[in-house]
Structure formats: C-alpha cells, structure tokens
Design an enzyme around this catalytic site. Structure first.
Site, short mmCIF file in Angstrom:
data_model
loop_
_atom_site.label_atom_id
_atom_site.label_comp_id
_atom_site.label_asym_id
_atom_site.label_seq_id
_atom_site.Cartn_x
_atom_site.Cartn_y
_atom_site.Cartn_z
N THR A 1 -2.78 -3.60 -6.09
CA THR A 1 -3.15 -2.74 -4.92
C THR A 1 -1.62 -2.57 -4.30
OG1 THR A 1 -3.20 -4.93 -3.50
CG2 THR A 1 -5.30 -3.83 -4.35
N ALA A 2 -0.68 -2.85 -4.79
CA ALA A 2 0.78 -2.48 -4.22
C ALA A 2 1.52 -1.18 -5.05
CB ALA A 2 1.64 -3.78 -4.45
N TYR A 3 2.21 -1.30 -5.43
CA TYR A 3 3.07 -0.18 -6.24
C TYR A 3 2.06 0.51 -7.38
CZ TYR A 3 7.16 2.29 -8.16
OH TYR A 3 8.02 3.25 -8.65
N ASN A 4 1.52 -0.27 -7.91
CA ASN A 4 0.35 0.29 -8.97
C ASN A 4 -0.61 1.14 -8.38
OD1 ASN A 4 -1.15 -0.06 -11.46
ND2 ASN A 4 -2.54 -0.70 -10.23
N LEU A 5 -1.15 0.86 -7.14
CA LEU A 5 -2.17 1.81 -6.50
C LEU A 5 -1.52 3.02 -5.98
CD1 LEU A 5 -5.11 2.12 -5.43
CD2 LEU A 5 -4.29 1.10 -3.45
N ASN B 1 3.88 -9.38 -8.42
CA ASN B 1 3.13 -8.19 -8.51
C ASN B 1 3.02 -7.28 -9.57
OD1 ASN B 1 2.25 -8.44 -5.79
ND2 ASN B 1 3.44 -7.02 -4.70
N GLU B 2 4.38 -6.96 -10.06
CA GLU B 2 4.36 -6.24 -11.16
C GLU B 2 5.88 -6.27 -11.72
OE1 GLU B 2 6.28 -4.32 -7.93
OE2 GLU B 2 4.03 -4.12 -7.83
N ASP C 1 3.47 -8.82 4.00
CA ASP C 1 3.23 -9.00 2.67
C ASP C 1 4.40 -9.14 1.68
OD1 ASP C 1 0.72 -8.70 2.78
OD2 ASP C 1 0.35 -6.64 2.00
N GLY C 2 5.58 -8.53 2.32
CA GLY C 2 6.88 -8.64 1.51
C GLY C 2 7.41 -10.30 1.69
#
Length: 260
Positions: A160-164, A119-120, A49-50
């Site tokens: 679904t990344a850092y936020n999750l 992503n964020e 993913d990165g």
C-alpha cells in the site's frame, strides 16, 4: 497470522521529532512508565508511517512487538491516538507478523551491499535516461529487457506504499505473494507486473549500466551504480505490529482497496 500474547505491563515509548509526538511521549511515559526498549514487552511508537518503518528496522534484532499511535501526517500503519486505556488496548490488540525482504546489491566496483526492506526494494534510474533491466525469477529469465524508470518488489505490508503509487496491486497482509511492479514502463508498454510466490528469488541485472546507471533502495538504504540486485524474503526474521481490535492491518488493506 494472529497469535495471543502474554499480558503486557512493560512499555517503552519512542517518538518522532514532531512536537506533538514528543509531547505525547512525555505524558504517556509519566502515566504508564517507560522501561526502555531493552526491557520492554512492547514498544509504543509515536509518529507517522515513516517513523513506524524506522522503529521496525530498529526492532529487527530484538523482534519486540510494536504498537504505533498516529502523531504524524500519514498513519496507515498506526492506531488512533488516545492516552486512555493504553494497556487494555495493547493487551486486546491483534498481531500482524511480517517478514522483510533481504537484498544483496552488487555495485560497479563489485562490492556487495546487504540490507533488509520491510516495504519494498526498488530500482530507480539515476539520470534522465531510462533504465534497462533484465529480470530473473528462481534463476530463469522472465523479462529479457524492461525499459522503464525503475521497478520494485514489495511485501504485502509494503503493497500500500510506493507499490500502490506505481499502480501495483494491494496484497492482503497474510497473502503468500510478493508484488513485482514496473515504474513507468516504456517497453513492454502493456506489462503491469506480476505476483510472485513468497519463496521467489528475484534477480535484476542492469543492462548498459555505464550509460544508464541505476540505484537500488531497500526502504531507506540506497546503493548507487548497482549492477546486480538479488532479493528474497527473509523467513528467519519476524516483525510484529499490534493493531486495535477490529482495526487490524488486514482490515486496513481491505478497506484501502475501496477508498476513493
């Protein structure tokens, strides 16, 4: 959200630095040809993913669709790896179109830094002391003081990344909202964040910045000693990811909400 695409024959292969990704690239390029990114109809990204995030950033200028195959550790944004029938899979794939966040961060020297985040955008304390943030939405102060380790604004793709991990909500990929999520909030203790319309213009002001420095990070672009951070969705930039039929990003986001 999903749109038909012309028949694809010209592929460009990219890989991460993992040995299995590099070996896969050599085999696939020999089998299907490798025209280079500038002439490709689709870029095939081999990694995790990165690496997909890195590939999407590199595709911002050309907006060439990306089909990822997992040759890394985390593959939420990647398709399963298989060397057979690649052209058929790509031509039958479903397309997810996403828009990044545009960040303008002003540092202690009053220098403006601009970056895009797929992503964020996250604000993080730089020292042992908690951060103090004031949050405004469309010019109106909604949170006078948030005492926390930080806060983030996530896209549906980034939810679904850092936020999750920060206990933020998972958003369907075609959801017309952004997730505003606190990171280890101390006050107000019960505030869990907010869902904002995709048109929202979000401003973070860092309070007591000399004593409580904060960094602003748009994916992997970091600004130290931020004073103000302005974020909005960049509707003028569209990025396309391709997913095998029946395994769309929308389906993955839905499945993630029922995982243990």
């Amino acid at each position: 959200m999903y749109q038909p695409q012309p028949f694809v024959t010209r592929l460009a292969f990219k890989c991460s630095d993992r040995p299995e990704a590099q070996e896969a690239r050599e085999r696939l390029a020999a089998r299907y040809g490798d025209v280079g990114p500038e002439n490709a109809q689709v870029i095939v990204a081999l990694g995790g993913d990165g690496f997909m995030l890195e590939s999407l950033h590199e595709a911002i200028a050309s907006q060439t669709p990306i089909y990822g195959m997992n040759r890394g550790s985390v593959g939420f944004l990647m398709n399963e790896y298989s060397e057979d029938g690649l052209l058929e899979r790509i031509n039958a794939a479903e397309r997810a179109v996403i828009h990044p966040l545009a960040m303008v961060a002003i540092d202690a020297r009053r220098t403006q830094h601009r970056a895009l985040a797929i992503n964020e955008v996250s604000l993080l304390r730089q020292t042992r002391q908690t951060a103090k943030l004031r949050i405004s939405i469309d010019g109106k102060v909604r949170m006078g003081e948030l005492v926390c380790d930080g806060a983030l604004l996530a896209t549906p793709a980034g939810s679904t990344a850092y936020n999750l991990s920060a206990h933020g909500p998972i958003i369907p990929i075609d959801g017309r909202v952004l997730a505003l999520t606190p990171i280890s909030a101390f006050r107000p203790r019960r505030w869990r964040g907010a869902l904002l319309p995709q048109s929202a213009r979000v401003t973070f002001e860092i309070l007591e910045a000399d004593k409580r420095p904060v960094s602003a990070v748009a994916d992997n672009f970091e600004v130290r000693d931020a004073m103000e951070v302005h974020i909005s969705e960049d509707r003028g930039t569209s990025l396309a990811m391709l997913f095998d039929a029946g395994r769309s990003l929308e389906e993955r986001v839905l499945a993630e909400q029922f995982s243990a």
